[in-house]
Write a protein that holds these residues in place. Structure first.
Motif, PDB file in Angstrom:
ATOM      1  N   LEU A   1       2.529   0.623   4.458  1.00  0.00           N
ATOM      2  CA  LEU A   1       3.360  -0.089   5.664  1.00  0.00           C
ATOM      3  C   LEU A   1       3.589  -1.275   4.747  1.00  0.00           C
ATOM      4  O   LEU A   1       2.861  -1.991   4.072  1.00  0.00           O
ATOM      5  N   ILE A   2       5.137  -1.744   4.686  1.00  0.00           N
ATOM      6  CA  ILE A   2       5.838  -2.913   3.898  1.00  0.00           C
ATOM      7  C   ILE A   2       6.126  -3.762   5.116  1.00  0.00           C
ATOM      8  O   ILE A   2       6.905  -3.431   5.862  1.00  0.00           O
ATOM      9  N   GLU A   3       5.905  -5.049   4.823  1.00  0.00           N
ATOM     10  CA  GLU A   3       6.344  -6.086   5.840  1.00  0.00           C
ATOM     11  C   GLU A   3       6.675  -7.362   5.002  1.00  0.00           C
ATOM     12  O   GLU A   3       5.826  -7.665   3.951  1.00  0.00           O
ATOM     13  N   ASP A   4       7.723  -7.976   5.324  1.00  0.00           N
ATOM     14  CA  ASP A   4       7.842  -9.388   4.581  1.00  0.00           C
ATOM     15  C   ASP A   4       7.884 -10.409   5.719  1.00  0.00           C
ATOM     16  O   ASP A   4       8.297 -10.258   7.002  1.00  0.00           O
ATOM     17  N   ASP A   5       7.358 -11.573   5.325  1.00  0.00           N
ATOM     18  CA  ASP A   5       7.206 -12.606   6.206  1.00  0.00           C
ATOM     19  C   ASP A   5       7.394 -13.941   5.356  1.00  0.00           C
ATOM     20  O   ASP A   5       6.211 -14.367   4.411  1.00  0.00           O
ATOM     21  N   ALA A   6       8.314 -14.591   5.312  1.00  0.00           N
ATOM     22  CA  ALA A   6       8.586 -15.627   4.827  1.00  0.00           C
ATOM     23  C   ALA A   6       8.368 -15.946   3.314  1.00  0.00           C
ATOM     24  O   ALA A   6       7.592 -16.838   2.616  1.00  0.00           O
ATOM     25  N   GLY A   7       8.878 -14.847   2.698  1.00  0.00           N
ATOM     26  CA  GLY A   7       8.743 -14.911   1.137  1.00  0.00           C
ATOM     27  C   GLY A   7       7.523 -14.179   0.817  1.00  0.00           C
ATOM     28  O   GLY A   7       7.188 -13.822  -0.487  1.00  0.00           O
ATOM     29  N   VAL A   8       6.688 -13.626   1.764  1.00  0.00           N
ATOM     30  CA  VAL A   8       5.414 -12.920   1.715  1.00  0.00           C
ATOM     31  C   VAL A   8       5.724 -11.472   1.828  1.00  0.00           C
ATOM     32  O   VAL A   8       6.245 -11.217   2.737  1.00  0.00           O
ATOM     33  N   ARG A   9       5.413 -10.580   0.846  1.00  0.00           N
ATOM     34  CA  ARG A   9       5.181  -9.030   0.981  1.00  0.00           C
ATOM     35  C   ARG A   9       3.922  -8.696   1.044  1.00  0.00           C
ATOM     36  O   ARG A   9       3.010  -8.777   0.232  1.00  0.00           O
ATOM     37  N   ILE A  10       3.808  -8.144   2.447  1.00  0.00           N
ATOM     38  CA  ILE A  10       2.557  -7.668   2.754  1.00  0.00           C
ATOM     39  C   ILE A  10       2.546  -6.204   2.765  1.00  0.00           C
ATOM     40  O   ILE A  10       3.266  -5.390   3.063  1.00  0.00           O
ATOM     41  N   ILE A  11       1.440  -5.674   1.781  1.00  0.00           N
ATOM     42  CA  ILE A  11       1.557  -4.110   1.632  1.00  0.00           C
ATOM     43  C   ILE A  11       0.313  -3.500   2.276  1.00  0.00           C
ATOM     44  O   ILE A  11      -0.903  -4.187   1.745  1.00  0.00           O
ATOM     45  N   THR A  12       0.316  -2.803   3.229  1.00  0.00           N
ATOM     46  CA  THR A  12      -0.870  -2.286   3.927  1.00  0.00           C
ATOM     47  C   THR A  12      -1.138  -0.962   3.729  1.00  0.00           C
ATOM     48  O   THR A  12      -0.209   0.003   4.046  1.00  0.00           O
ATOM     49  N   LEU A  13      -2.332  -0.497   3.033  1.00  0.00           N
ATOM     50  CA  LEU A  13      -2.626   0.895   3.156  1.00  0.00           C
ATOM     51  C   LEU A  13      -3.076   1.431   4.483  1.00  0.00           C
ATOM     52  O   LEU A  13      -3.624   0.738   5.356  1.00  0.00           O
ATOM     53  N   ASN A  14      -2.498   2.657   4.885  1.00  0.00           N
ATOM     54  CA  ASN A  14      -2.406   2.838   6.237  1.00  0.00           C
ATOM     55  C   ASN A  14      -3.073   4.215   6.472  1.00  0.00           C
ATOM     56  O   ASN A  14      -2.398   5.046   6.944  1.00  0.00           O
ATOM     57  N   ARG A  15      -4.268   4.441   6.172  1.00  0.00           N
ATOM     58  CA  ARG A  15      -5.091   5.572   6.454  1.00  0.00           C
ATOM     59  C   ARG A  15      -6.238   5.295   7.100  1.00  0.00           C
ATOM     60  O   ARG A  15      -7.519   5.265   6.447  1.00  0.00           O
ATOM     61  N   PRO A  16      -6.390   4.602   8.198  1.00  0.00           N
ATOM     62  CA  PRO A  16      -7.628   3.870   8.873  1.00  0.00           C
ATOM     63  C   PRO A  16      -8.692   4.790   9.326  1.00  0.00           C
ATOM     64  O   PRO A  16      -9.901   4.438   9.344  1.00  0.00           O
ATOM     65  N   ASP A  17      -8.540   6.091   9.567  1.00  0.00           N
ATOM     66  CA  ASP A  17      -9.154   7.220   9.914  1.00  0.00           C
ATOM     67  C   ASP A  17     -10.210   7.689   8.791  1.00  0.00           C
ATOM     68  O   ASP A  17     -11.296   7.990   8.826  1.00  0.00           O
ATOM     69  N   ARG A  18      -9.770   7.270   7.580  1.00  0.00           N
ATOM     70  CA  ARG A  18     -10.362   7.377   6.168  1.00  0.00           C
ATOM     71  C   ARG A  18     -10.816   6.211   5.410  1.00  0.00           C
ATOM     72  O   ARG A  18     -10.947   6.170   4.313  1.00  0.00           O
ATOM     73  N   LEU A  19     -10.836   5.096   6.079  1.00  0.00           N
ATOM     74  CA  LEU A  19     -11.117   3.817   5.632  1.00  0.00           C
ATOM     75  C   LEU A  19      -9.876   3.670   4.576  1.00  0.00           C
ATOM     76  O   LEU A  19     -10.586   3.058   3.393  1.00  0.00           O
ATOM     77  N   ASN A  20      -8.819   3.852   4.504  1.00  0.00           N
ATOM     78  CA  ASN A  20      -7.762   3.847   3.807  1.00  0.00           C
ATOM     79  C   ASN A  20      -8.021   4.302   2.265  1.00  0.00           C
ATOM     80  O   ASN A  20      -7.729   3.974   1.206  1.00  0.00           O
ATOM     81  N   ALA A  21      -8.925   5.469   2.218  1.00  0.00           N
ATOM     82  CA  ALA A  21      -9.085   6.170   0.918  1.00  0.00           C
ATOM     83  C   ALA A  21      -7.823   6.757   0.244  1.00  0.00           C
ATOM     84  O   ALA A  21      -6.975   7.032   1.153  1.00  0.00           O
ATOM     85  N   LEU A  22      -7.776   6.812  -0.886  1.00  0.00           N
ATOM     86  CA  LEU A  22      -6.635   6.905  -1.811  1.00  0.00           C
ATOM     87  C   LEU A  22      -6.245   8.468  -2.262  1.00  0.00           C
ATOM     88  O   LEU A  22      -7.355   8.955  -2.721  1.00  0.00           O
ATOM     89  N   THR A  23      -5.387   8.900  -1.525  1.00  0.00           N
ATOM     90  CA  THR A  23      -4.718  10.449  -1.870  1.00  0.00           C
ATOM     91  C   THR A  23      -3.675  10.319  -3.182  1.00  0.00           C
ATOM     92  O   THR A  23      -3.336   9.032  -3.403  1.00  0.00           O
ATOM     93  N   GLY A  24      -3.211  11.234  -3.746  1.00  0.00           N
ATOM     94  CA  GLY A  24      -2.282  11.295  -4.544  1.00  0.00           C
ATOM     95  C   GLY A  24      -1.139  10.784  -4.245  1.00  0.00           C
ATOM     96  O   GLY A  24      -0.274   9.836  -4.675  1.00  0.00           O
ATOM     97  N   SER A  25      -0.455  10.778  -2.745  1.00  0.00           N
ATOM     98  CA  SER A  25       0.789  10.514  -2.207  1.00  0.00           C
ATOM     99  C   SER A  25       0.616   8.812  -2.153  1.00  0.00           C
ATOM    100  O   SER A  25       1.594   8.078  -2.327  1.00  0.00           O
ATOM    101  N   ILE A  26      -0.600   8.480  -1.623  1.00  0.00           N
ATOM    102  CA  ILE A  26      -0.622   6.989  -1.234  1.00  0.00           C
ATOM    103  C   ILE A  26      -0.763   6.019  -2.431  1.00  0.00           C
ATOM    104  O   ILE A  26       0.132   4.875  -2.784  1.00  0.00           O
ATOM    105  N   MET A  27      -1.251   6.717  -3.464  1.00  0.00           N
ATOM    106  CA  MET A  27      -1.452   6.141  -4.769  1.00  0.00           C
ATOM    107  C   MET A  27      -0.188   5.867  -5.473  1.00  0.00           C
ATOM    108  O   MET A  27       0.470   4.917  -5.911  1.00  0.00           O
TER     109      MET A  27
END
Length: 265
Positions: free
Chosen positions: A5-31
């Motif tokens: 997930l990508i969000e912009d807030d007053a010049g701040v770029r927030i990047i959120t890993l969004n696999r909460p069911d896997r504690l945001n573990a990394l797969t090839g696609s998310i990496m």
């Protein structure tokens, strides 16, 4: 559901890993998506600060071994792609650009550690300039548990941040640290109650995004130089960057004042 997930807030770029069911573990696609998102944030002039965090109750549990991690797309050896080892190296090294970008991009980066972090996640957190954590943010190297040496810059960053003795303790003994223990060792920059983590992090991030961006650019360059450069070379860079940063900042402030006088805001 998007894994990032990508969000912009007053010049701040927030990047959120969004696999909460896997504690945001990394797969090839998310990496791959994460590396691209960091590259976009680095080159986007509207972004003054980058915050990386995880959805749900965790920051990042490292590579998702059940999903194959970085090796999922590795194919049998062939003349075009090379051996399996070559393919695996190329894929993982490309994904690890995330850590290089977070460390080297000319703007402040913050890891908002909202829960457990382990494996490759500690490399991503270590790549950031600051680490703001909640009291549920445990810390675990975890590489010893899978017989791995470490990736995403984890061994480099934590040796630089903590010193070689503490880094070796963390990696070889592989003990899980509570948020308070990690904070005491200097792993986390600041520690907050869970309800306060995001507002406190965003307050700092907005302040950085609204601050002297050219000053921060050259400040970060000086700090990165100090990690490896000889003292005299670092002094030379500081002298040069002092003039570059103050000159750029003065120009920006003059332009801002001129717009205000002309009623342009």
């Amino acid at each position: 559901m998007s894994e990032l997930l990508i969000e912009d807030d007053a010049g701040v770029r927030i990047i959120t890993l969004n696999r909460p069911d896997r504690l945001n573990a990394l797969t090839g696609s998310i990496m791959a998506s994460l590396a691209d998102a960091c590259a976009d944030a680095a080159r986007d002039a509207s972004v003054g600060c980058v915050v990386v965090t995880g959805a749900g109750r965790g920051f990042c549990a490292g590579g998702d071994l059940k999903e194959g991690g970085a090796d999922k797309a590795v194919v049998p050896p062939n003349a075009e792609a090379g051996s399996r080892t070559e393919q695996s190296f190329a894929r993982l090294r490309g994904f690890m650009e995330t850590s290089r970008l977070l460390h080297e991009m000319p703007k402040p980066t913050i890891a908002m550690v909202n829960g457990p972090v382990a494996g490759a996640g500690i490399g991503i957190a270590g790549a950031c300039d600051l680490r703001f954590a909640s009291k549920s943010a445990t810390f675990l190297t975890a590489f010893d548990r899978i017989g791995a040496g470490g990736d995403f810059g984890s061994t480099w960053f934590w040796t630089k941040i903590l010193g070689t003795g503490v880094a070796r303790e963390l990696f070889f003994l592989g003990e899980k640290l509570s948020a308070e223990e990690a904070f005491a060792k200097g792993i986390y920059t600041r520690l907050f109650e869970e309800a306060d983590l995001r507002p406190e992090t965003m307050q700092a991030a907005r302040r950085l995004a609204d601050g002297p961006r050219m000053g921060y650019r050259y400040m970060k360059a000086n700090l990165n130089n100090a990690e490896d450069w000889a003292f005299e070379a670092a002094l030379d860079a500081e002298a040069l960057n002092m003039g570059l940063s103050t000159g750029a900042t003065a120009l920006i402030w003059r332009e801002k004042k001129k717009r205000e006088e002309q009623g342009g805001g």
